[in-house]
Design a protein around this motif. Structure first.
Motif, PDB file in Angstrom:
ATOM      1  N   THR A 231      57.914  35.596  61.291  1.00  0.00           N
ATOM      2  CA  THR A 231      57.735  36.842  60.428  1.00  0.00           C
ATOM      3  C   THR A 231      58.576  36.747  59.023  1.00  0.00           C
ATOM      4  O   THR A 231      59.754  36.378  58.898  1.00  0.00           O
ATOM      5  N   PRO A 232      57.597  36.892  58.087  1.00  0.00           N
ATOM      6  CA  PRO A 232      58.263  36.524  56.491  1.00  0.00           C
ATOM      7  C   PRO A 232      59.063  37.867  56.362  1.00  0.00           C
ATOM      8  O   PRO A 232      58.992  39.228  56.940  1.00  0.00           O
ATOM      9  N   PRO A 233      59.439  37.880  55.085  1.00  0.00           N
ATOM     10  CA  PRO A 233      60.303  38.983  54.506  1.00  0.00           C
ATOM     11  C   PRO A 233      59.490  40.081  54.360  1.00  0.00           C
ATOM     12  O   PRO A 233      58.081  40.004  54.081  1.00  0.00           O
ATOM     13  N   VAL A 234      59.901  41.326  54.469  1.00  0.00           N
ATOM     14  CA  VAL A 234      59.146  42.391  54.545  1.00  0.00           C
ATOM     15  C   VAL A 234      58.468  42.577  53.036  1.00  0.00           C
ATOM     16  O   VAL A 234      57.193  43.177  52.804  1.00  0.00           O
ATOM     17  N   LEU A 235      59.064  42.177  52.009  1.00  0.00           N
ATOM     18  CA  LEU A 235      58.369  42.109  50.449  1.00  0.00           C
ATOM     19  C   LEU A 235      57.233  41.172  50.576  1.00  0.00           C
ATOM     20  O   LEU A 235      56.106  41.527  50.240  1.00  0.00           O
ATOM     21  N   VAL A 236      56.999  40.053  51.322  1.00  0.00           N
ATOM     22  CA  VAL A 236      56.045  39.358  51.449  1.00  0.00           C
ATOM     23  C   VAL A 236      55.010  40.069  52.040  1.00  0.00           C
ATOM     24  O   VAL A 236      53.653  40.309  51.753  1.00  0.00           O
ATOM     25  N   ALA A 237      55.231  40.518  53.306  1.00  0.00           N
ATOM     26  CA  ALA A 237      54.270  41.305  54.122  1.00  0.00           C
ATOM     27  C   ALA A 237      53.671  42.456  53.483  1.00  0.00           C
ATOM     28  O   ALA A 237      52.394  42.860  53.745  1.00  0.00           O
ATOM     29  N   SER A 238      54.426  43.059  52.567  1.00  0.00           N
ATOM     30  CA  SER A 238      54.071  44.288  52.051  1.00  0.00           C
ATOM     31  C   SER A 238      52.815  44.094  51.035  1.00  0.00           C
ATOM     32  O   SER A 238      52.258  45.009  50.566  1.00  0.00           O
ATOM     33  N   HIS A 239      52.765  42.852  50.487  1.00  0.00           N
ATOM     34  CA  HIS A 239      51.586  42.583  49.649  1.00  0.00           C
ATOM     35  C   HIS A 239      50.284  42.283  50.456  1.00  0.00           C
ATOM     36  O   HIS A 239      49.463  42.226  49.768  1.00  0.00           O
ATOM     37  N   ALA A 240      50.281  42.321  51.739  1.00  0.00           N
ATOM     38  CA  ALA A 240      49.172  42.028  52.491  1.00  0.00           C
ATOM     39  C   ALA A 240      48.503  43.560  52.892  1.00  0.00           C
ATOM     40  O   ALA A 240      48.820  44.286  52.799  1.00  0.00           O
ATOM     41  N   ASP A 241      46.990  43.301  53.049  1.00  0.00           N
ATOM     42  CA  ASP A 241      46.270  44.660  53.223  1.00  0.00           C
ATOM     43  C   ASP A 241      46.484  44.757  54.798  1.00  0.00           C
ATOM     44  O   ASP A 241      46.399  45.783  55.282  1.00  0.00           O
ATOM     45  N   VAL A 242      46.503  43.652  55.565  1.00  0.00           N
ATOM     46  CA  VAL A 242      46.501  43.797  56.869  1.00  0.00           C
ATOM     47  C   VAL A 242      47.370  42.477  57.292  1.00  0.00           C
ATOM     48  O   VAL A 242      47.423  41.453  56.982  1.00  0.00           O
ATOM     49  N   VAL A 243      48.055  42.841  58.611  1.00  0.00           N
ATOM     50  CA  VAL A 243      49.016  41.755  58.993  1.00  0.00           C
ATOM     51  C   VAL A 243      48.615  41.687  60.853  1.00  0.00           C
ATOM     52  O   VAL A 243      48.458  42.608  61.416  1.00  0.00           O
ATOM     53  N   PHE A 244      48.356  40.571  61.038  1.00  0.00           N
ATOM     54  CA  PHE A 244      47.919  40.031  62.535  1.00  0.00           C
ATOM     55  C   PHE A 244      49.325  39.585  62.882  1.00  0.00           C
ATOM     56  O   PHE A 244      50.041  38.499  62.367  1.00  0.00           O
ATOM     57  N   PHE A 245      49.991  39.778  64.008  1.00  0.00           N
ATOM     58  CA  PHE A 245      51.396  39.516  64.504  1.00  0.00           C
ATOM     59  C   PHE A 245      51.201  39.084  65.818  1.00  0.00           C
ATOM     60  O   PHE A 245      50.474  39.725  66.713  1.00  0.00           O
ATOM     61  N   ASP A 246      51.783  38.049  66.237  1.00  0.00           N
ATOM     62  CA  ASP A 246      51.848  37.619  67.699  1.00  0.00           C
ATOM     63  C   ASP A 246      52.567  38.577  68.492  1.00  0.00           C
ATOM     64  O   ASP A 246      53.863  38.587  68.388  1.00  0.00           O
ATOM     65  N   VAL A 247      52.083  38.837  69.696  1.00  0.00           N
ATOM     66  CA  VAL A 247      52.945  39.720  70.669  1.00  0.00           C
ATOM     67  C   VAL A 247      54.063  38.958  71.345  1.00  0.00           C
ATOM     68  O   VAL A 247      55.230  39.122  71.674  1.00  0.00           O
ATOM     69  N   ASP A 248      53.214  37.746  71.466  1.00  0.00           N
ATOM     70  CA  ASP A 248      53.961  36.661  72.785  1.00  0.00           C
ATOM     71  C   ASP A 248      55.435  36.298  72.046  1.00  0.00           C
ATOM     72  O   ASP A 248      56.328  36.268  72.911  1.00  0.00           O
ATOM     73  N   THR A 249      55.530  36.102  71.018  1.00  0.00           N
ATOM     74  CA  THR A 249      56.765  35.553  70.193  1.00  0.00           C
ATOM     75  C   THR A 249      57.418  36.682  69.274  1.00  0.00           C
ATOM     76  O   THR A 249      58.255  36.262  68.472  1.00  0.00           O
TER      77      THR A 249
END
Length: 201
Positions: free
Chosen positions: A44-62
């Motif tokens: 998981t990158p810093p929130v600031l990085v993620a906030s520049h995305a329109d959509v975030v795909f994240f892995d539930v397993d990890t």
């Protein structure tokens, strides 16, 4: 009657938070074919990085606890689900994703998940705007009701007559019902408007 429209995903920014494996590579390839700009991260990158995305795909397993806390409300979340254990699914639901994809990733389903995530976020924003309008209306209703009661007592008239009187004076003086009601309650109504209310009543 027209239904929801699916937006174009071309040049939208997608962040994929997933280990570098075949699932991530397939998802990366499919998203690029749909015209998205894709950024991949192992963790998981810093929130600031993620906030520049329109959509975030994240892995539930990890997944880790609250990886997207503080994320901008405009970012859509899509869960990538492998192990369907109660603990992992509970964690996934706590992240409030707009859609999910089952692993192993296939070409089919990615477009649908994107459409669902974008649509659900828009629905959520519509609901929030509607609730806020209701709150504002509720906050503003009390002064109007109180002013109507006061006019009823002063003019010895019915509730309907008091409201009609209030509305007519508001229109004649180009005032809002709220502003006029607050002036009445504060005993701060100019004499001409007081005369109008008495005549209307």
């Amino acid at each position: 009657m027209t239904g929801p429209r699916i937006p174009s995903f071309r040049n939208r920014h997608a962040l994929v938070v997933h280990p570098d494996d075949n699932d991530r590579r397939l998802l990366d390839s499919r998203l690029r074919r749909l015209g998205l700009v894709v950024h991949c991260h192992e963790n998981t990158p810093p929130v600031l990085v993620a906030s520049h995305a329109d959509v975030v795909f994240f892995d539930v397993d990890t997944g880790i606890d609250s990886p997207f806390e503080g994320l901008a409300p405009s970012v859509r979340l899509i869960a990538l689900v492998g192990a369907e254990t109660p603990g992992r699914l509970e964690w996934m639901l706590s992240q409030k994703p707009g859609a999910w994809l089952m692993k192993p990733i296939r070409s089919s389903g990615v477009y649908t998940a994107l459409a669902m995530a974008f649509h659900r976020l828009e629905q959520q924003h519509d609901t929030e705007r509607y609730v806020e309008r209701l709150r504002l209306r509720a906050r503003h209703r009390d002064p109007v009701e109180a002013a109507i009661v006061q006019i009823m007592h002063q003019n010895n008239c019915s509730e309907q007559e008091a409201f009609s009187s209030l509305r007519k004076v508001a229109m004649d003086t180009r005032s809002s019902l709220i502003t006029l009601s607050k002036s009445i309650l504060a005993d701060d109504l100019p004499a001409p408007q007081q005369d109008l209310l008495r005549r209307e009543g």
